[in-house]
Design a protein around this motif. Structure first.
Motif, PDB file in Angstrom:
ATOM      1  N   GLY A 336     -26.081   2.269  -0.481  1.00 17.86           N
ATOM      2  CA  GLY A 336     -25.948   3.478   0.321  1.00 17.86           C
ATOM      3  C   GLY A 336     -24.568   3.717   0.900  1.00 17.86           C
ATOM      4  N   ASP A 345     -27.343   5.760  -5.376  1.00 23.84           N
ATOM      5  CA  ASP A 345     -28.407   4.949  -4.780  1.00 23.84           C
ATOM      6  C   ASP A 345     -29.492   5.923  -4.298  1.00 23.84           C
ATOM      7  OD1 ASP A 345     -26.843   2.633  -5.103  1.00 23.84           O
ATOM      8  OD2 ASP A 345     -25.851   2.970  -3.180  1.00 23.84           O
ATOM      9  N   ASN A 370     -22.343   8.818   2.730  1.00 25.48           N
ATOM     10  CA  ASN A 370     -23.167   8.223   3.779  1.00 25.48           C
ATOM     11  C   ASN A 370     -22.772   8.902   5.088  1.00 25.48           C
ATOM     12  OD1 ASN A 370     -23.930   6.491   6.017  1.00 25.48           O
ATOM     13  ND2 ASN A 370     -24.416   4.915   4.481  1.00 25.48           N
ATOM     14  N   SER A 372     -23.804   8.664   8.107  1.00 25.29           N
ATOM     15  CA  SER A 372     -23.615   7.792   9.275  1.00 25.29           C
ATOM     16  C   SER A 372     -22.212   7.196   9.291  1.00 25.29           C
ATOM     17  CB  SER A 372     -24.662   6.679   9.278  1.00 25.29           C
ATOM     18  OG  SER A 372     -25.966   7.203   9.352  1.00 25.29           O
ATOM     19  N   GLU A 384     -26.861  11.441  10.216  1.00 26.00           N
ATOM     20  CA  GLU A 384     -27.282  10.297   9.399  1.00 26.00           C
ATOM     21  C   GLU A 384     -27.864  10.817   8.099  1.00 26.00           C
ATOM     22  OE1 GLU A 384     -31.651   9.677  11.528  1.00 26.00           O
ATOM     23  OE2 GLU A 384     -30.021   8.263  11.912  1.00 26.00           O
ATOM     24  N   GLU A 406     -32.596   9.786   5.489  1.00 28.09           N
ATOM     25  CA  GLU A 406     -32.593   8.379   5.871  1.00 28.09           C
ATOM     26  C   GLU A 406     -31.514   7.623   5.091  1.00 28.09           C
ATOM     27  OE1 GLU A 406     -34.517   7.253   8.225  1.00 28.09           O
ATOM     28  OE2 GLU A 406     -35.761   9.048   8.460  1.00 28.09           O
ATOM     29  N   ASN A 407     -31.026   6.535   5.696  1.00 30.88           N
ATOM     30  CA  ASN A 407     -30.111   5.647   4.986  1.00 30.88           C
ATOM     31  C   ASN A 407     -30.828   4.396   4.478  1.00 30.88           C
ATOM     32  OD1 ASN A 407     -28.432   7.125   7.213  1.00 30.88           O
ATOM     33  ND2 ASN A 407     -26.962   6.565   5.624  1.00 30.88           N
ATOM     34  N   THR A 408     -32.097   4.334   4.738  1.00 33.24           N
ATOM     35  CA  THR A 408     -32.898   3.188   4.297  1.00 33.24           C
ATOM     36  C   THR A 408     -33.719   3.605   3.083  1.00 33.24           C
ATOM     37  OG1 THR A 408     -34.633   3.833   5.856  1.00 33.24           O
ATOM     38  CG2 THR A 408     -33.002   2.237   6.621  1.00 33.24           C
ATOM     39  N   ASP A 409     -34.620   2.783   2.662  1.00 37.23           N
ATOM     40  CA  ASP A 409     -35.501   2.982   1.499  1.00 37.23           C
ATOM     41  C   ASP A 409     -34.762   3.540   0.280  1.00 37.23           C
ATOM     42  OD1 ASP A 409     -35.303   5.666   2.496  1.00 37.23           O
ATOM     43  OD2 ASP A 409     -37.318   6.154   1.816  1.00 37.23           O
ATOM     44  N   SER A 412     -30.894   0.650  -5.441  1.00 39.93           N
ATOM     45  CA  SER A 412     -29.515   0.450  -5.898  1.00 39.93           C
ATOM     46  C   SER A 412     -29.246   1.147  -7.231  1.00 39.93           C
ATOM     47  CB  SER A 412     -29.212  -1.036  -6.042  1.00 39.93           C
ATOM     48  OG  SER A 412     -27.941  -1.229  -6.628  1.00 39.93           O
TER      49      SER A 412
END
Length: 581
Positions: A336, A345, A370, A372, A384, A406-409, A412
């Motif tokens: 990310g 990603d 990204n 954030s 974010e 979101e920056n999660t889930d 790669s």
């Protein structure tokens, strides 16, 4: 004998082809001799002096087997040709006032060109002053080109030319068009630019008309019937003294018209992807003057330069920008991160994007931001989440920008490396590179930027793009221009081969982009409406050798968004295009 060279301006014959994705040009000679043809030369990679493939081909021909249906005869050639095989005639150097009536004998003509030789200034306008009504005898005509002549009117004789589907009457002295021309059942394209047109017949019946172009004339309005033809999709109305345009004109999908005229003649308020008129965004977020550090950077950068006396005007235009410089190859070790080139990603569960036409062609990934990571450098992007940038191909530049909050889930990009992607004219994805983001202040390029000067009522800024003005000469001294650029935060690159600093050789956000015509913001407003100043460059991508980018002739790709859409994280109306020489 015909000489073939790489397809450059002034080259009469060229042959360009692609073999297994490799662009090739033929350099050499094609010779016809009695019943033989000889092709002698080489195939080279485009713009490459290295010989790739030598070509020697000799073939015996039966003249009766030659298909002349696509060949454009000159008048000299036509005089000795079989009239029944002659379908295309090109008269490019007619210098008589009278119409060449000998062409009436060529009864099978499908296309006729009478055009002065614009490559020879002494003959750039033909002496031709009339077109004979007997033109109506050429009933097989499908295309008619009459350009760069002295004619002031066309004969009203088009009733029998019912197969015409293209008419080009460019750069003549016409003041109107004949009524019968505007009632052709098969006409698709009508080009009458650069004449003296001041009125048109009201009775229009062109059921198949797709495009008309009346640029650079003296028209003040148009017939109502013309703009409501059922197949009409494109019109060039630029450079006319319009007083009004009939209802329905702004419903034409593609209109070329100065933005000042569009705003004066149409309801030009911007509507979002849901068709709703939107409120203006907070302009202060985008301006360098509203950020203490950016304002100080501007003042320091221009101090002692030719720009210093324009500080007040420039402070109203300077943008709070972000410079994105590629640093080293991205091995997809960090999930990310901000990345240019390579693969994305993507959020878990999202498949790699494809065209919406069900062909299975995948979009070309340009980069990901990204948000954030970039928050400390600006206040206009989402706080974010991830932004992903794609284009359809390297020709159309239709784009898709995807926002994931979101920056999660994320999954790669390394997991996409084994997937075969169908990327239009790319054999493989661009090379992935990590990015260093830093603050930057952006100023107009001082070239074709008159809209921005007028916006802040500072016409004196035009001095910086006037070759004959002292301000231009002073600022354009290489050291001064480069020093200002570096102090503004432009990373750029210094080319090894000529040791020259190219200040804009980096990627960026909320930047001005050098263009030869309209700015990216103006282009977006011309397509989606609204004011250019209400649009911003969401991402500028230069032809970065690190990633393998080469947009046309080393151009720059840009994505532009309306500031109100950005404030709502709505990326459905993003405009993309390129600037290239």
């Amino acid at each position: 004998m015909f000489d073939f060279e790489e397809g450059k301006s002034g080259t009469p014959h060229f042959l360009h082809l692609r073999v297994n994705g490799c662009p090739l040009d033929f350099h050499g000679k094609v010779t016809f001799a009695e019943t033989w043809v000889a092709i002698e030369g080489v195939l080279r990679k485009s713009y490459d002096e290295k010989t790739l493939v030598p070509v020697r081909l000799y073939k015996k021909l039966d003249p009766s087997d030659i298909d002349w249906s696509h060949y454009g005869f000159t008048l000299t050639e036509a005089r000795s040709a079989d009239r029944l095989i002659l379908q295309h005639l090109k008269i490019h150097d007619w210098q008589e006032a009278a119409f060449p009536k000998e062409i009436l004998a060529f009864c099978k003509l499908k296309s006729l060109q009478i055009v002065a030789d614009r490559h020879r200034p002494e003959r750039s306008v033909s002496a031709l002053t009339e077109i004979s009504p007997e033109l109506a005898q050429l009933s097989e005509l499908e295309e008619l080109h009459i350009a760069n002549t002295s004619i002031t009117e066309l004969p009203d004789c088009f009733e029998s030319l019912t197969k015409l589907h293209q008419v080009f009457v460019l750069n003549n002295q016409l003041t109107t068009l004949p009524a019968s021309l505007l009632r052709l059942p098969e006409l698709k394209f009508l080009y009458a630019g650069r004449n003296q047109l001041n009125q048109l017949p009201e009775d229009v019946d062109l059921p198949k008309l797709e495009r008309f172009a009346f640029e650079h004339n003296r028209l003040t309005t148009l017939p109502q019937a013309l703009v409501t033809q059922p197949s009409l999709r494109s019109a060039d109305l630029s450079h006319n003294p319009w007083q009004s345009l009939p209802a329905g004109t702004d419903a034409i999908a593609d209109i070329t018209l100065d933005i000042e005229d569009k705003r004066r003649l149409f309801d030009y308020r911007y509507r979002n992807a849901d068709g709703k008129v939107v409120e203006a965004a907070d302009e202060s977020l985008f301006l360098a003057a509203e950020d203490e550090n950016s304002a100080a950077t501007l003042a320091k950068a221009i101090k002692g330069s030719a720009l210093e006396k324009h500080h007040h005007a420039l402070s109203q235009l300077a943008l709070r920008s972000v410079c994105l410089a590629t640093t080293k190859p991205d091995k997809y070790a960090t999930l990310g991160n901000t990345r240019i080139g390579g693969l994305p990603d993507l959020p878990a569960g999202m498949t790699y994007p494809t065209l919406e036409d069900n062909t299975g062609q995948h979009l070309i990934f340009i980069g990901q931001l990204n948000c954030s990571e970039l928050t400390p450098l600006q206040e206009y992007l989402p706080r974010e989440g991830m932004l992903y940038f794609f284009i359809e191909d390297e020709e159309s530049f239709a784009c898709r920008v995807i926002y994931h909050p979101e920056n999660t889930d994320l999954v790669s990009a390394s997991e996409l490396e084994d997937i075969t992607l169908n990327l239009s004219d790319l054999d493989e994805p661009y090379r992935p590179f990590q990015v260093e983001a830093s603050p930057m202040v952006s100023l107009p390029a001082f070239y074709a930027d008159d809209y921005w000067y007028s916006l802040v009522d500072a016409p004196e800024l035009a001095n910086l793009q006037d070759y004959d003005h002292d301000d231009y000469e002073s600022y354009s001294e290489q050291n001064q221009r480069d020093e200002v650029a570096k102090k503004l935060g432009k990373k750029g690159i210094t080319a090894e081969w000529n040791k020259t600093f190219y200040a804009d050789a980096h990627h960026s956000i909320n930047d001005y982009v050098f263009t030869q015509h309209e700015s990216p913001q103006e282009q977006a407003a011309l397509k989606f409406k609204g004011n250019p100043e209400d649009w911003m460059v969401l991402l500028k991508v230069h032809s970065d050798n690190n990633c393998g980018f080469n947009f046309w002739d080393a151009g720059e790709l840009f994505f532009v968004i309306h500031k109100s859409d950005l404030a709502k994280a709505d990326f459905r109306n993003v405009y993309a295009s390129i600037e290239s020489s």
